[in-house]
Write an enzyme that holds these catalytic residues in place. Structure first.
Site, short mmCIF file in Angstrom:
data_model
loop_
_atom_site.label_atom_id
_atom_site.label_comp_id
_atom_site.label_asym_id
_atom_site.label_seq_id
_atom_site.Cartn_x
_atom_site.Cartn_y
_atom_site.Cartn_z
N LYS A 149 0.82 -1.22 0.00
CA LYS A 149 0.00 0.00 0.00
C LYS A 149 0.85 1.27 0.00
O LYS A 149 2.04 1.25 0.29
CB LYS A 149 -0.98 -0.03 1.19
CG LYS A 149 -2.13 -1.00 0.92
CD LYS A 149 -3.22 -0.94 1.95
CE LYS A 149 -4.35 -1.91 1.54
NZ LYS A 149 -5.36 -2.07 2.59
N ARG A 181 -3.57 -10.25 4.80
CA ARG A 181 -4.00 -10.23 3.40
C ARG A 181 -2.84 -9.70 2.57
O ARG A 181 -2.49 -8.52 2.67
CB ARG A 181 -5.24 -9.32 3.29
CG ARG A 181 -5.86 -9.30 1.92
CD ARG A 181 -7.09 -8.39 1.91
NE ARG A 181 -7.70 -8.40 0.59
CZ ARG A 181 -7.30 -7.64 -0.41
NH1 ARG A 181 -6.33 -6.77 -0.26
NH2 ARG A 181 -7.90 -7.72 -1.59
C1 9MG Z 1 -10.25 -5.84 -0.12
N1 9MG Z 1 -9.24 -5.19 0.69
C2 9MG Z 1 -8.30 -4.31 0.26
N2 9MG Z 1 -7.55 -3.89 1.29
C3 9MG Z 1 -8.04 -4.51 2.39
C4 9MG Z 1 -7.71 -4.50 3.75
O1 9MG Z 1 -6.76 -3.72 4.23
N3 9MG Z 1 -8.42 -5.27 4.60
C5 9MG Z 1 -9.43 -6.05 4.15
N4 9MG Z 1 -10.11 -6.80 5.06
N5 9MG Z 1 -9.79 -6.11 2.87
C6 9MG Z 1 -9.11 -5.34 2.01
#
Ligand code: 9MG
Length: 277
Positions: free
Chosen positions: A222, A256
């Site tokens: 990010k 994730r």
């Molecule tokens: C779909 N998505 C994109 N970024 C995310 C994040 O930080 N957390 C979660 N739960 N989903 C995300």
């Protein structure tokens, strides 16, 4: 042990788990979303599972800053065939990254094991649809919406505001009969937050753990990583791992990520070291 059911499977959330990201938006395919995209999705899934992912997060609506919403039909067309094919071919947990009631219902019917909603079930009908499934739900905090959320995010106290919001969504879920034990929380790194807000949330992740829920963290590649290191998306792996290692130390157990193998290895070491002391 802290075992949580995810549809037809379960995970021990006293241990860390990697959720591999599978974006099925047209811009995520090298062929621009043509006939080859299902094969492409299955290949990526196979690779992430071989590398040790415990879940695959399938999403058909981009939630990047500046992204526009897609129609329900478009999202259904992108996501459901991929979930169906993954469940047929692989013995794994599929998480559906959606805010849309119809997609929640369709994915649950095809065997999805987790609803991952960046809008914490605020979109019309989503709460009811989620409540009708037996599935766990990840409630994420976002300020604003993807189109404009990074314009001027502001909080009185980012930790108090985000935790207050998440607890309010937990209360709404409970009113509809969704047990607390089905809920995971996520502070929503990058969703309506400045660099300082993101750094504070990761630094204070322990405060969220104290709320008594399992935590999911999504920081992979990010902007905040790029801002700290002054690096493009393609060079953000090590920074991502640093942020995820910090989140692990504060109690997060689901991560994730795009880069599965390095995270599986890093988390295996962190978890092993923690259990030896
Ligand atoms: C779909 N998505 C994109 N970024 C995310 C994040 O930080 N957390 C979660 N739960 N989903 C995300």
């Amino acid at each position: 042990m802290s075992v949580m059911p995810f549809g037809d499977k379960s995970l021990d959330l006293s241990l860390p788990h990697v959720m591999g990201i599978l974006n099925v938006t047209p811009d995520s395919f090298s062929d621009g979303g043509s006939f080859n995209s299902l094969d492409n999705a299955l290949q990526q899934t196979e690779k992430m599972l071989q590398e040790g992912a415990s879940l695959i997060d399938v999403g058909g609506e981009s939630t990047r800053p500046g992204a526009s919403p897609v129609s329900t039909q478009q999202e259904l067309d992108r996501v459901l065939p991929v979930i169906e094919a993954i469940k047929k071919r692989f013995d794994t947990i599929v998480s559906v990254d959606t805010s849309t009631a119809e997609v929640i219902r369709g994915a649950a019917a095809l065997g999805a094991g987790l609803i991952n909603d960046v809008r914490a079930l605020e979109r019309e009908g989503a709460l009811l649809a989620a409540s009708e499934t037996e599935l766990p739900i990840c409630l994420m905090h976002m300020q604003g919406n993807p189109e404009s959320m990074q314009n001027s995010p502001s909080y009185q106290s980012v930790v108090d505001d985000v935790s207050g919001y998440l607890l309010s969504r937990v209360a709404v879920c409970e009113k509809l009969g969704i047990a607390k034990s089905r809920l995971l929380l996520d502070v929503g790194i990058g969703f309506g937050k400045s660099l300082e807000h993101n750094l504070t949330l990761i630094n204070q992740m322990g405060r969220f753990k104290e709320l008594g829920f399992h935590l999911l963290t999504g920081v992979s590649r990010k902007t905040m990583i790029g801002d700290v290191l002054n690096l493009p998306v393609s060079d953000r792996l090590f920074g991502t791992m640093g942020a995820n290692a910090s989140a692990y130390k504060s109690g997060s157990r689901l991560f994730r990520v795009h880069d599965v193998k390095p995270h599986v290895e890093m988390l295996a070491l962190m978890s092993r070291i923690e259990r030896e002391i």
